[in-house]
Enzyme design. Structure first.
Site, PDB file in Angstrom:
ATOM      1  N   GLU A 169       0.796  -1.231   0.000  1.00 41.40           N
ATOM      2  CA  GLU A 169       0.000   0.000   0.000  1.00 41.40           C
ATOM      3  C   GLU A 169       0.831   1.285   0.000  1.00 41.40           C
ATOM      4  O   GLU A 169       0.677   2.143   0.872  1.00 41.40           O
ATOM      5  CB  GLU A 169      -0.967  -0.014   1.186  1.00 41.40           C
ATOM      6  N   GLU A 197      -6.319 -10.152  -1.657  1.00 41.60           N
ATOM      7  CA  GLU A 197      -7.004 -10.050  -0.360  1.00 41.60           C
ATOM      8  C   GLU A 197      -8.516  -9.950  -0.561  1.00 41.60           C
ATOM      9  O   GLU A 197      -9.182  -9.082  -0.009  1.00 41.60           O
ATOM     10  CB  GLU A 197      -6.503  -8.818   0.425  1.00 41.60           C
TER      11      GLU A 197
END
Length: 302
Positions: free
Chosen positions: A117, A219
């Site tokens: 991220e 995810e």
């Protein structure tokens, strides 16, 4: 592959592990136990015991492991986040950590999520810039040359916009400068009814594969407003079919990982107030329509 995330506290539930370590899944991701905070609680003191447990259970079930993750702005140890280190020291700390973790698991994991991220939801890069990203990838590759190395962004790479553009430009820069990056992850934390078509998601993925990289859905969960309804469940089935189907449309999409397979251990309710039921199995380990959506997305029949 089709896989699931897991976490150490869940492994004492035999009903859970009976499914997790079955031929239902070919891949496992440790949700937390390999992150920086748990593995280096004090500087230069490393502990990999919890990650080893997940790894060994997966190996015993003939499952590959995607290791998660080497660098992230969250779940850092207190000594690091409050250390006020200068840039040169931080580079040394990062290199040492990545080298230790990747060396410990050398030859045992299929892939690493190296930098997690680095682009925020507005499309801005991490405030510390991009040099640490290249540094982390090079250190990981030096420690374990055979592991696949992926850069993972937040969700919403499934959509066009500033976040996607920044991530794509970042990855182009990494590729151009010879950073040893092998792929990009689409996290896939989605909302029921907001998932694009499989073709649209595949188009987003192909902009990375055009650079010679792999992609993966890393995810996946699709949350809904509670209490769930029959209509929401059927929409969730379609949404899972579109996500998984997108991967199947892309030659270099190598796999899909659900962010735990059962609502019993989903992170969603504690993070998003009033939302939940995001996984393809319910809290009692019964398959939901979402499971059938996954089967359809993989090209099967429900």
């Amino acid at each position: 592959y089709f896989g699931s995330a897991t976490d150490n506290p869940e492994l004492s539930n035999t009903a859970y592990t009976k499914i997790l370590f079955s031929d239902m899944f070919g891949q496992i991701t440790p949700g937390n136990s390999m992150k920086w905070g748990p593995t280096e609680p004090s500087r230069d003191t490393y502990t990999y015991a919890q990650g080893d447990v997940v790894l060994n259970d997966a190996k015993n079930a003939s499952q590959i492991v995607r290791a998660h993750n080497l660098a992230w702005y969250e779940q850092l140890p207190n000594w690091l986040s409050s250390g006020n280190f200068d840039n040169a020291t931080l580079q040394t700390i990062l290199t040492d950590h990545v080298t230790s973790a990747a060396t410990h698991y050398k030859g045992q994991v299929y892939a690493w999520d190296v930098v997690n991220e680095p682009v925020d939801d507005s499309g801005k890069l991490d405030k510390v810039g991009t040099s640490y990203i290249d540094l982390a990838f090079r250190a990981a590759h030096a420690a374990d040359p055979n592991a696949k190395l992926l850069n993972v962004s937040r969700s919403n790479l499934e959509y066009s916009g500033a976040k996607f553009n920044t991530t794509l430009n970042l990855v182009k820069q990494l590729v151009a400068q010879g950073t040893p990056i092998h792929g990009v992850g689409f996290e896939g934390h989605m909302i029921v009814g907001s998932v694009p078509s499989a073709a649209n998601i595949a188009s987003q993925m192909n902009q990375f594969t055009a650079l010679g990289l792999e992609v993966a859905i890393t995810e996946l969960d699709i949350r809904q407003t509670m209490p769930e309804t029959a209509a929401q469940r059927m929409q969730q089935k379609t949404d899972y079919q579109n996500m998984v189907g997108a991967c199947m449309l892309v030659t270099k999409c190598v796999g899909v990982t659900v962010w735990d397979y059962t609502d019993l251990y989903s992170w969603v309710p504690s993070t998003f107030s009033g939302q939940g039921a995001a996984c393809p199995w319910d809290s009692n380990f019964a398959r939901k329509p979402a499971y059938d959506g996954i089967v359809l997305g993989l090209g099967g029949t429900s």
